[in-house]
Design a protein around this motif. Sequence first.
Motif, PDB file in Angstrom:
ATOM      1  N   MET A 112       0.573  -1.028   0.276  1.00  0.00           N
ATOM      2  CA  MET A 112      -0.046  -0.283  -0.357  1.00  0.00           C
ATOM      3  C   MET A 112       0.732   1.588  -0.315  1.00  0.00           C
ATOM      4  SD  MET A 112      -1.388  -0.099   3.794  1.00  0.00           S
ATOM      5  CE  MET A 112      -2.361   1.345   3.991  1.00  0.00           C
ATOM      6  N   ASP A 113       0.680   2.417  -0.714  1.00  0.00           N
ATOM      7  CA  ASP A 113       0.909   3.403  -0.632  1.00  0.00           C
ATOM      8  C   ASP A 113       1.334   3.880   1.198  1.00  0.00           C
ATOM      9  OD1 ASP A 113       2.012   6.314  -0.801  1.00  0.00           O
ATOM     10  OD2 ASP A 113       0.575   7.141  -2.429  1.00  0.00           O
ATOM     11  N   ARG A 114       2.665   4.332   1.365  1.00  0.00           N
ATOM     12  CA  ARG A 114       2.841   4.649   2.544  1.00  0.00           C
ATOM     13  C   ARG A 114       2.626   6.560   3.039  1.00  0.00           C
ATOM     14  NH1 ARG A 114       9.133   6.115   3.233  1.00  0.00           N
ATOM     15  NH2 ARG A 114       8.435   6.428   4.989  1.00  0.00           N
ATOM     16  N   PHE A 115       1.552   6.981   2.502  1.00  0.00           N
ATOM     17  CA  PHE A 115       1.764   8.319   2.213  1.00  0.00           C
ATOM     18  C   PHE A 115       0.353   8.286   2.350  1.00  0.00           C
ATOM     19  CE2 PHE A 115       6.130   9.145   0.480  1.00  0.00           C
ATOM     20  CZ  PHE A 115       6.523   9.091   1.670  1.00  0.00           C
ATOM     21  N   ILE A 116      -0.895   9.160   3.203  1.00  0.00           N
ATOM     22  CA  ILE A 116      -2.353   9.316   2.971  1.00  0.00           C
ATOM     23  C   ILE A 116      -3.136  10.326   2.412  1.00  0.00           C
ATOM     24  CG2 ILE A 116      -2.476  10.299   5.822  1.00  0.00           C
ATOM     25  CD1 ILE A 116      -4.858   8.983   5.625  1.00  0.00           C
ATOM     26  N   ILE A 170       1.584  13.705   4.246  1.00  0.00           N
ATOM     27  CA  ILE A 170       1.441  12.799   5.459  1.00  0.00           C
ATOM     28  C   ILE A 170       1.535  11.541   5.476  1.00  0.00           C
ATOM     29  CG2 ILE A 170      -0.710  13.067   7.430  1.00  0.00           C
ATOM     30  CD1 ILE A 170       0.523  16.024   6.952  1.00  0.00           C
ATOM     31  N   ALA A 171       2.164  10.488   6.293  1.00  0.00           N
ATOM     32  CA  ALA A 171       2.326   9.351   6.135  1.00  0.00           C
ATOM     33  C   ALA A 171       1.721   8.230   7.031  1.00  0.00           C
ATOM     34  CB  ALA A 171       4.307   9.433   6.517  1.00  0.00           C
ATOM     35  N   TRP A 172       1.351   7.613   6.989  1.00  0.00           N
ATOM     36  CA  TRP A 172       0.547   6.511   7.772  1.00  0.00           C
ATOM     37  C   TRP A 172       0.969   6.157   8.532  1.00  0.00           C
ATOM     38  CZ3 TRP A 172      -4.158   5.264   7.466  1.00  0.00           C
ATOM     39  CH2 TRP A 172      -5.060   5.312   5.680  1.00  0.00           C
ATOM     40  N   TYR A 173       2.292   6.152   8.463  1.00  0.00           N
ATOM     41  CA  TYR A 173       3.175   6.460  10.204  1.00  0.00           C
ATOM     42  C   TYR A 173       2.596   7.533  10.834  1.00  0.00           C
ATOM     43  CZ  TYR A 173       7.012   5.029  12.882  1.00  0.00           C
ATOM     44  OH  TYR A 173       7.622   4.358  13.892  1.00  0.00           O
ATOM     45  N   GLY A 174       2.518   8.135  10.692  1.00  0.00           N
ATOM     46  CA  GLY A 174       2.560   9.962  11.549  1.00  0.00           C
ATOM     47  C   GLY A 174       1.093   9.397  12.502  1.00  0.00           C
ATOM     48  N   VAL A 175       0.353   8.822  10.460  1.00  0.00           N
ATOM     49  CA  VAL A 175      -1.117   8.947  11.335  1.00  0.00           C
ATOM     50  C   VAL A 175      -1.505   8.280  12.312  1.00  0.00           C
ATOM     51  CG1 VAL A 175      -3.541   9.226  10.689  1.00  0.00           C
ATOM     52  CG2 VAL A 175      -1.629  10.124   9.317  1.00  0.00           C
ATOM     53  N   ILE A 176      -0.637   7.134  12.935  1.00  0.00           N
ATOM     54  CA  ILE A 176      -1.378   5.391  12.947  1.00  0.00           C
ATOM     55  C   ILE A 176      -0.066   6.081  14.525  1.00  0.00           C
ATOM     56  CG2 ILE A 176      -0.445   3.774  13.842  1.00  0.00           C
ATOM     57  CD1 ILE A 176      -0.331   2.797  10.334  1.00  0.00           C
ATOM     58  N   GLN A 180       6.947  -1.312   5.915  1.00  0.00           N
ATOM     59  CA  GLN A 180       7.285  -2.375   5.642  1.00  0.00           C
ATOM     60  C   GLN A 180       9.455  -2.333   6.746  1.00  0.00           C
ATOM     61  OE1 GLN A 180       6.918  -3.507   1.344  1.00  0.00           O
ATOM     62  NE2 GLN A 180       5.165  -4.610   1.874  1.00  0.00           N
ATOM     63  N   GLU A 181       9.053  -2.284   7.566  1.00  0.00           N
ATOM     64  CA  GLU A 181       9.895  -2.200   8.284  1.00  0.00           C
ATOM     65  C   GLU A 181       9.797  -2.872   9.726  1.00  0.00           C
ATOM     66  OE1 GLU A 181      10.484   1.511   8.779  1.00  0.00           O
ATOM     67  OE2 GLU A 181       8.370   2.034  10.248  1.00  0.00           O
ATOM     68  N   ALA A 182      11.033  -3.526  11.064  1.00  0.00           N
ATOM     69  CA  ALA A 182      10.356  -3.820  11.776  1.00  0.00           C
ATOM     70  C   ALA A 182      10.310  -5.525  11.995  1.00  0.00           C
ATOM     71  CB  ALA A 182       9.396  -3.568  12.907  1.00  0.00           C
ATOM     72  N   GLY A 206       3.675 -14.812   8.826  1.00  0.00           N
ATOM     73  CA  GLY A 206       5.329 -13.814   7.986  1.00  0.00           C
ATOM     74  C   GLY A 206       4.781 -12.549   7.364  1.00  0.00           C
ATOM     75  N   VAL A 207       5.688 -11.641   7.136  1.00  0.00           N
ATOM     76  CA  VAL A 207       4.861 -10.080   6.089  1.00  0.00           C
ATOM     77  C   VAL A 207       5.837  -9.817   4.301  1.00  0.00           C
ATOM     78  CG1 VAL A 207       6.409  -8.663   7.385  1.00  0.00           C
ATOM     79  CG2 VAL A 207       4.693  -8.367   6.544  1.00  0.00           C
ATOM     80  N   TYR A 208       4.677  -9.954   3.539  1.00  0.00           N
ATOM     81  CA  TYR A 208       6.056 -10.067   1.866  1.00  0.00           C
ATOM     82  C   TYR A 208       6.739  -8.622   1.871  1.00  0.00           C
ATOM     83  CZ  TYR A 208       7.030 -10.330  -2.084  1.00  0.00           C
ATOM     84  OH  TYR A 208       7.700 -10.567  -4.245  1.00  0.00           O
ATOM     85  N   ILE A 209       7.243  -8.461   2.031  1.00  0.00           N
ATOM     86  CA  ILE A 209       8.221  -7.419   1.665  1.00  0.00           C
ATOM     87  C   ILE A 209       9.018  -6.583   0.456  1.00  0.00           C
ATOM     88  CG2 ILE A 209      10.623  -5.934   2.439  1.00  0.00           C
ATOM     89  CD1 ILE A 209       8.631  -6.444   5.094  1.00  0.00           C
ATOM     90  N   ASP A 210       7.762  -5.960   0.079  1.00  0.00           N
ATOM     91  CA  ASP A 210       7.786  -5.580  -1.332  1.00  0.00           C
ATOM     92  C   ASP A 210       9.331  -5.326  -2.176  1.00  0.00           C
ATOM     93  OD1 ASP A 210       5.022  -6.122  -2.321  1.00  0.00           O
ATOM     94  OD2 ASP A 210       4.935  -3.509  -1.143  1.00  0.00           O
ATOM     95  N   ASP A 211      10.125  -4.914  -1.420  1.00  0.00           N
ATOM     96  CA  ASP A 211      11.769  -3.863  -2.073  1.00  0.00           C
ATOM     97  C   ASP A 211      13.116  -5.065  -2.418  1.00  0.00           C
ATOM     98  OD1 ASP A 211      10.607  -1.394  -2.231  1.00  0.00           O
ATOM     99  OD2 ASP A 211      11.694  -1.137   0.139  1.00  0.00           O
TER     100      ASP A 211
END
Length: 276
Positions: free
Chosen positions: A1-5, A17-23, A141-143, A159-164
């Motif tokens: 997903m797009d990391r920016f909202i 504005i990043a989803w991380y900051g909103v969360i 997609q970190e940690a 598990g989680v799929y890491i796109d990069d």
Amino acid sequence: MDRFIIHNLFGIEGFNIAWYGVIIGCGMILATAVATWRAKKAGYKTDVIIDFVLFAIPIAIICARIYYVIFEWDYYSQDLMSVFAIREGGLAIYGGVIGGIATAIGFCKVHKFPILKLMDFAMPSLLLGQIIGRWGNFVNQEAYGNLITNPDLQFFPYGVYIDDLQEWHQATFFYESFANLILFILMMLLVRKVSKDGWMLVMYLTGYGAIRFVIEGFRADSLYLMPGVRVSQLLSAVLIGIGIGIGWGIRSGRLRSREYHGSYLLNSDEKSGEAQ
């Protein structure tokens, strides 16, 4: 997903504005709401939490950044201005925790408020913020943890799929969030059964310390003090030891809250208004 909202807010190129900051922001708001509710229920004005949070949040963010930069100094020393580029990421939760606790100590000294009581209001809320905040790692997609090569294990939440990387890795962000949720539930169940202040602090230090120590062993992006020595595992062990020491002090009566008669107490009229 797009990391920016939101992209290019107010038409400013690159001001996203990043989803991380909103969360993270939502976690802070909910954590503050729970702490104020618990403080009011215990007979204290919500101001004690609001006043504390106004200092604790900015100081915790600064400390989280400093902590991360210290252990990634080889990178940041090449470009000192990048130290201030916090929008590019680079915060460490343990730095934030240390900053928050240091702020609580200073706040209680200035206002002569019982430190163990404030910690009992703050610790479950801090944990709740971490439970929510870890989902920011999912968006970024970190940690994440070790590589998963077995196709039968390539599913969420294991598990989680890491796109990069185009690879499946252990979803350690989820492991920690879920384990923290269990600890939060236990803390909220126990808080009604303990009569002495400080046990929520003990549960956080020992419980989260143990959770982080175990899960950090699966992380693929740990900060290292030296080869083979993960910073977070070392600090987790220290926090567990401190928690055990504080628990012994509370149980033996050496650590206890003094009677508080300051301005943060609800007066009788306010209490009766709450009852109505």
